[in-house]
Design an enzyme around this catalytic site. Sequence first.
Site, mmCIF file in Angstrom:
data_model
loop_
_atom_site.group_PDB
_atom_site.id
_atom_site.type_symbol
_atom_site.label_atom_id
_atom_site.label_comp_id
_atom_site.label_asym_id
_atom_site.label_seq_id
_atom_site.Cartn_x
_atom_site.Cartn_y
_atom_site.Cartn_z
ATOM 1 N N LYS A 195 0.825 -1.213 0.000
ATOM 2 C CA LYS A 195 0.000 0.000 0.000
ATOM 3 C C LYS A 195 0.857 1.260 0.000
ATOM 4 C CE LYS A 195 -4.045 1.946 2.254
ATOM 5 N NZ LYS A 195 -4.651 2.163 0.947
ATOM 6 N N ASN B 244 -0.290 4.518 -14.123
ATOM 7 C CA ASN B 244 -1.204 4.643 -13.004
ATOM 8 C C ASN B 244 -2.599 4.906 -13.589
ATOM 9 O OD1 ASN B 244 -2.303 5.007 -10.419
ATOM 10 N ND2 ASN B 244 -0.473 6.046 -9.686
ATOM 11 N N ASN C 134 -11.679 5.345 -8.319
ATOM 12 C CA ASN C 134 -11.456 5.437 -6.877
ATOM 13 C C ASN C 134 -10.781 6.756 -6.540
ATOM 14 O OD1 ASN C 134 -8.554 5.118 -5.512
ATOM 15 N ND2 ASN C 134 -8.487 4.143 -7.530
ATOM 16 N N ALA C 135 -11.086 7.259 -5.360
ATOM 17 C CA ALA C 135 -10.432 8.455 -4.839
ATOM 18 C C ALA C 135 -10.172 8.235 -3.352
ATOM 19 C CB ALA C 135 -11.283 9.692 -5.068
ATOM 20 N N GLY D 60 -7.358 8.467 -1.766
ATOM 21 C CA GLY D 60 -6.567 9.571 -1.237
ATOM 22 C C GLY D 60 -5.374 9.152 -0.412
ATOM 23 N N GLY E 38 -5.188 -2.299 -16.310
ATOM 24 C CA GLY E 38 -6.201 -3.115 -16.962
ATOM 25 C C GLY E 38 -5.830 -4.564 -17.184
ATOM 26 N N CYS F 125 -0.334 10.042 -8.624
ATOM 27 C CA CYS F 125 -1.647 9.803 -8.007
ATOM 28 C C CYS F 125 -2.611 10.941 -8.326
ATOM 29 C CB CYS F 125 -1.505 9.654 -6.487
ATOM 30 S SG CYS F 125 -3.065 9.260 -5.685
#
Length: 303
Positions: free
Chosen positions: A45, A193, A69-70, A72, A245, A131
């Site tokens: 992570k 990403n 997704n967000a 954060g 993907g 990100c």
Amino acid sequence: MVDLSVNLAGMKMDNPVVPASGTFGYGKEFKDFYDINILGSFSFKGTTKDARFGNPTPRIAECTSGMINAVGLQNPGVNHVIEHELPEMKEFFYKPVIANVSGFSVEDYAYTCQLLDKQEQVGILEVNVSCPNVHGGGMSFGTSPECAAEVTKAVKDVTTKPVFIKLSPNVTDIVSIAKACEDAGADGICLINTMLGMRIDLKKRQPVIANKMGGFSGDAIFPVAVRMVYQVAKACSIPVMGCGGVSSARDVIEMMMAGATAVQVGAANLVNPYACKNIIEALPEECAKLDIDKISDIIGVID
């Protein structure tokens, strides 16, 4: 017998399959489904200097052939990872891992990477300058060759282990950024990403995600990832980790033919916890069908 082994910047791996950061935690949840030591490695992570609670909820939106997704960069901070997560991980995963690092300043990246570089279990540092879910950092470093190179140099100045820079697809010229990282001393490139996406709740007339926008991942972005892996692998002399993907053994082979030495599996892990296991088990048969005796031989075979 097909030889699935690869050498990623000096880190020898039994196969090229690597769960992507943010989709595999620290491996604890997945170890209850299967022996995760069958993996080539995994990227744990995303870690920052200080603990982060992450973005407000809702953080997830479904899409056709993918998701947004967000989260954060929610994580307990580098010191907690070193004191708790890595020692616990050592009890069930016996191979070197990939440490994914994010930051909000050049100094943040250097500080966090310097600490993780000293950890025996860490084989590669994966520096995330891509990100799309945070403000004041993340993707802003990865959209400029100069900024990406600055982060690369700062990290390389304080580390001894291989450094891979994880790049964003949300740019017009991926090659110039990858080459800037290579020139600054990067040992490898990871891409792509997530792409930047958005969904709207028609009844509420507002974005589904509290952050409004987030990272779009899943099967739908695979062709973009293959294209960028191909472009960067042709332009740079350092190894590439492909991501984006990937959900099957044939996807892994395609990504490697485009130029990837190792291949990360991301969103597929969130749909099926056995995704990486299934891919690894299917690889020998798929290679045999294609007359591939040694998988490393196909890296970058496309002209």
